[in-house]
Write an enzyme that holds these catalytic residues in place. Structure first.
Site, short mmCIF file in Angstrom:
data_model
loop_
_atom_site.label_atom_id
_atom_site.label_comp_id
_atom_site.label_asym_id
_atom_site.label_seq_id
_atom_site.Cartn_x
_atom_site.Cartn_y
_atom_site.Cartn_z
N LYS A 81 0.75 -1.12 0.00
CA LYS A 81 0.01 -0.02 0.06
C LYS A 81 0.92 1.31 -0.02
CE LYS A 81 -4.12 -2.16 0.13
NZ LYS A 81 -3.45 -3.20 -0.38
N ASP A 82 0.43 2.55 -0.47
CA ASP A 82 0.97 3.76 -0.68
C ASP A 82 1.44 4.01 0.99
OD1 ASP A 82 0.52 4.77 -3.48
OD2 ASP A 82 -1.41 3.57 -2.91
N ARG A 83 2.81 4.57 0.85
CA ARG A 83 3.17 5.29 2.01
C ARG A 83 2.74 6.57 2.21
NH1 ARG A 83 7.32 8.93 3.94
NH2 ARG A 83 8.26 8.00 5.69
#
Length: 342
Positions: A81-83
């Protein structure tokens, strides 16, 4: 071999006429995993649903391993998942007889453990239906009529299913590393090798898709296409395009697909095969490297349609709020790039 940025790839409906800012803060990019798992309630694995903010999935997996005193390989997740976001996703931790730690120790301003359940099996990569997004674009500058028309196009026809820039690393670093690896550089980390192989494969797919976007056949069947059944890995090859195929494409029952390079012979034929056959000529290092690494050929849909797409445009605040769902493996940024330049 040149490594084009995702920004330079052709657009489905022409370059966006909007400017704006994304991810001004993590809360502008909310991602919730749509899971397929049903906890068993018993077993040697622990399933944890965790909400994270400004945190890397791999980093959080290491924190779980450290807290549980297990090896890194005993912690798994369905997808990265995106940081720079607020994301909710599931992890599994194999305890195998160890005492279960107090998971709430992880809780802080950026991490929240939401649910904890026992489970019999390890959480496998790709074990998710998709992701639900809530995005906010700020400092939006565009003509409202153009924006409405573009959003309707995306809602009705979808967007090219490019691999997003996250796949390639900062400034294409994963692709540069893949090239070095194929030229003989030794990469000890299995995880890093996997990242570089995936980046190389994704680059080849994006190239084929970009050619079909240029010729405006990314969202329609052509002679010799390998057609994917929606929501499935099943496929069939068509010789010609008849009315039944056109109707099934228009209703999103099937999708034209592109090659994910690896060992084996592509099943595409006729006109569709022409788009894929030039890869070995133009990208020999990547094609040969992927085959030597043992990857087998696979297919990916050329288009993706955001489901349940809704939007709220607030011209006075110069903001656009978006809500939609994407299947596993699709990128919200490839939807955004058709709308706004950032």
């Amino acid at each position: 071999m040149s490594i084009p940025s995702i920004v330079s790839l052709p657009y489905a409906y022409g370059a966006p006429e909007c400017g704006g800012v994304i991810r001004q803060c993590p809360e502008d990019f909310i991602v919730d995993e749509i899971s397929t798992i049903e906890p068993d309630g018993e077993g040697e694995h622990v399933l944890l649903q965790i909400r994270k903010r400004n945190s890397n999935t791999e980093w959080l997996a290491k924190q779980l391993a450290r807290l549980a005193s297990v090896a890194a390989k005993d912690v798994s997740y369905a997808g990265l998942k995106d940081r720079q976001a607020v994301t909710t996703q599931w992890f599994s931790v194999r305890l195998a007889g160890r005492d279960e730690p107090d998971w709430t120790i992880l809780n802080n301003d950026n991490i929240e453990v939401i649910q904890v359940h026992r489970h019999r099996r390890k959480l496998r990569r790709g074990a998710l239906k998709g992701n639900r997004f809530e995005l906010l674009i700020r400092e939006l500058s565009c003509d409202p009529a153009w924006l409405e028309a573009r959003l309707e196009n995306i809602k009705q026809q979808g967007v090219p299913n490019y691999f997003g820039e996250q796949r390639f690393g900062i400034e294409g670093s994963n692709l540069h590393q893949a090239r070095a690896m194929f030229e003989g550089k030794r990469i000890k980390s299995r995880h890093q090798r996997s990242l570089y192989l995936s980046a190389a494969r994704s680059q080849l797919f994006n190239h084929v898709l970009s050619l079909r976007v240029e010729q405006q056949c990314w969202n329609q069947a052509i002679a010799g296409d390998v057609m994917l059944l929606a929501g499935s890995n099943s496929y069939f090859v068509i010789d010609e395009v008849d009315n039944e195929i056109r109707q099934r494409v228009e209703t999103f029952d099937i999708h034209p697909s592109g090659i994910l390079w690896g060992r084996g012979r592509s099943e595409s034929k006729n006109r569709a095969a022409l788009f894929e056959s030039e890869l070995a000529e133009h990208f020999p290092l990547f094609c040969q490297g992927l085959e030597k690494a043992g990857l087998t050929q696979s297919r990916r849909a050329l288009r993706v349609v955001p489901e349940k797409l809704e939007w709220t445009h607030q011209p006075e605040q110069k903001q656009l709020a978006l809500r939609f769902e994407l299947p596993a493996g699709a990128y919200a940024t490839v939807v955004l790039r058709e709308l706004v330049s950032w």
